[in-house]
Design a protein around this motif. Sequence first.
Motif, PDB file in Angstrom:
ATOM      1  N   UNK A 159       4.746  37.916 -43.099  1.00 25.26           N
ATOM      2  CA  UNK A 159       3.245  38.367 -42.743  1.00 25.26           C
ATOM      3  C   UNK A 159       2.160  37.669 -43.062  1.00 25.26           C
ATOM      4  N   UNK A 160       2.232  37.307 -44.414  1.00 25.32           N
ATOM      5  CA  UNK A 160       1.150  36.325 -44.847  1.00 25.32           C
ATOM      6  C   UNK A 160       1.008  35.096 -44.028  1.00 25.32           C
ATOM      7  N   UNK A 161       2.188  34.563 -43.590  1.00 28.63           N
ATOM      8  CA  UNK A 161       2.199  33.195 -43.121  1.00 28.63           C
ATOM      9  C   UNK A 161       1.412  33.533 -41.508  1.00 28.63           C
ATOM     10  N   UNK A 162       1.742  34.641 -41.047  1.00 28.49           N
ATOM     11  CA  UNK A 162       1.031  34.982 -39.938  1.00 28.49           C
ATOM     12  C   UNK A 162      -0.252  35.331 -39.702  1.00 28.49           C
ATOM     13  N   UNK A 163      -0.686  35.769 -40.988  1.00 32.06           N
ATOM     14  CA  UNK A 163      -2.195  35.936 -41.115  1.00 32.06           C
ATOM     15  C   UNK A 163      -2.887  34.537 -41.273  1.00 32.06           C
ATOM     16  N   UNK A 164      -2.253  33.705 -42.140  1.00 36.15           N
ATOM     17  CA  UNK A 164      -2.774  32.559 -42.574  1.00 36.15           C
ATOM     18  C   UNK A 164      -2.844  31.607 -41.079  1.00 36.15           C
ATOM     19  N   UNK A 165      -2.172  32.057 -40.216  1.00 33.86           N
ATOM     20  CA  UNK A 165      -2.151  31.295 -38.990  1.00 33.86           C
ATOM     21  C   UNK A 165      -3.286  31.415 -38.078  1.00 33.86           C
ATOM     22  N   UNK A 166      -3.864  32.578 -38.551  1.00 26.01           N
ATOM     23  CA  UNK A 166      -5.153  33.082 -37.803  1.00 26.01           C
ATOM     24  C   UNK A 166      -6.180  32.168 -38.525  1.00 26.01           C
ATOM     25  N   UNK A 167      -6.935  31.181 -37.861  1.00 29.28           N
ATOM     26  CA  UNK A 167      -7.962  30.108 -38.998  1.00 29.28           C
ATOM     27  C   UNK A 167      -9.380  30.637 -38.392  1.00 29.28           C
ATOM     28  N   UNK A 168      -9.683  31.751 -37.630  1.00 30.38           N
ATOM     29  CA  UNK A 168     -10.820  31.893 -37.241  1.00 30.38           C
ATOM     30  C   UNK A 168     -11.794  32.093 -38.348  1.00 30.38           C
ATOM     31  N   UNK A 169     -13.169  31.650 -38.311  1.00 30.86           N
ATOM     32  CA  UNK A 169     -14.041  31.747 -39.469  1.00 30.86           C
ATOM     33  C   UNK A 169     -14.653  33.281 -39.592  1.00 30.86           C
ATOM     34  N   UNK A 170     -14.947  33.786 -38.504  1.00 32.89           N
ATOM     35  CA  UNK A 170     -15.374  35.126 -38.781  1.00 32.89           C
ATOM     36  C   UNK A 170     -14.384  36.088 -38.958  1.00 32.89           C
ATOM     37  N   UNK A 171     -13.875  36.391 -40.115  1.00 29.07           N
ATOM     38  CA  UNK A 171     -12.600  37.147 -40.364  1.00 29.07           C
ATOM     39  C   UNK A 171     -12.965  38.411 -40.463  1.00 29.07           C
ATOM     40  N   UNK A 172     -12.437  39.424 -39.650  1.00 31.98           N
ATOM     41  CA  UNK A 172     -12.561  41.028 -40.089  1.00 31.98           C
ATOM     42  C   UNK A 172     -10.948  41.208 -40.331  1.00 31.98           C
ATOM     43  N   UNK A 173     -10.584  41.227 -41.640  1.00 32.98           N
ATOM     44  CA  UNK A 173      -9.134  41.521 -42.086  1.00 32.98           C
ATOM     45  C   UNK A 173      -8.449  42.872 -41.608  1.00 32.98           C
ATOM     46  N   UNK A 174      -9.336  43.883 -41.603  1.00 35.73           N
ATOM     47  CA  UNK A 174      -8.684  44.990 -41.138  1.00 35.73           C
ATOM     48  C   UNK A 174      -7.986  44.810 -39.699  1.00 35.73           C
ATOM     49  N   UNK A 175      -9.018  44.022 -38.956  1.00 31.17           N
ATOM     50  CA  UNK A 175      -8.533  43.979 -37.575  1.00 31.17           C
ATOM     51  C   UNK A 175      -7.360  42.812 -37.453  1.00 31.17           C
ATOM     52  N   UNK A 176      -7.409  41.704 -38.490  1.00 31.41           N
ATOM     53  CA  UNK A 176      -6.445  40.767 -38.363  1.00 31.41           C
ATOM     54  C   UNK A 176      -4.977  41.395 -38.685  1.00 31.41           C
TER      55      UNK A 176
END
Length: 313
Positions: free
Chosen positions: A167-184
């Motif tokens: 799961x963490x690897x998947x989250x790290x693969x989203x490299x957008x700058x404007x991060x909204x974690x609840x959505x990610x």
Amino acid sequence: MLISLIVPCYNEEGSLPILYEALCNVRREDTSPDRSYEFVFVNDGSRDKTAQIIKSLAESDKSVKYVFFSRNFGKEAAMYAGMQKAKGDYIAILDADMQDPPSLIPQMIQDLDTGDYDIIAARRVTRKGEPMIRSFFARRFYKMINRMCDIEIADGARDFRLMRREVVDAILSLTERQRFSKGIFAWVGFRTKWVEHENVERAAGETKWSFWKLFRYAVDGIVSFTTAPLRLATYSGFFFAFLGFAYLVYYFIRAIILRIYNEVPGYPSLLCFILFIGGLILMCLGILGEYIGRTYIESKGRPIYIPSEESKD
Ligand code: UDP
Ligand code: MG
């Protein structure tokens, strides 16, 4: 098996010792021989003694890892850095202020061990101790974003969660700058189990979120996860164009067929329409601007954070 506990810290000199004590408790009470722990502290450009405290913890405890930022980059960046640093098979993120009760961690580990879930996430069922107006707008926000987006963001969901490595690897693969974690978190999917707890008040210090900071955060959340507001602009554009046309036809018929010529009394309605449509145009421009601004920032491709110091592995 290694368990990483990530703690983003911004001016948390008061709560850090209390939290560290609680984390040590979790570690001490875990009697399983094949489990070890690491604590990853991310110092998000604190102005108080947070950095010194983390360093002295790292000196006396081998399992304390850290990343220091060159300035304050925000909690989202701090969580990202922590996840990059963490080496564990199970990875948890929790606040420094004890609002994410560390005592829930052993149960979360057990739940993940069953193999039925990939994420164990915490959720506040009450907002006790929070200003009324904040709770009200928070609720509205969750209603609104869930209606507009394809993903489901739970009301009261916190960033406190224990995740598998995948799961963490998947989250790290989203490299957008404007991060909204609840959505990610919601966007990457996986099987999530929710554990509920009461709202806990901060152990020390005060919240870093003012009402306006939260408002900005809400706008960020909506704009990063849905383009529905753009559609709103289009729809209302169509609606008012149609209304204008109908109005035109109405006056045309009145003048040509019924031979009623309008005199000055039409003035108020005219003013209303001009003001209203003017406002609407500005609103649509604003919505467009939000998206264009975001594209601009992403297109610069800047890093999410700048580290100034890191613990060796
Ligand atoms: N935090 C951070 N960077 C910031 C703001 C907050 O790393 O710019 C951390 C903070 O130290 C805490 C967590 O994020 O560990 C949650 O912050 P806070 O308790 O202020 O938020 P609240 O619980 O009021 O939502
Ligand atoms: Mg807090």
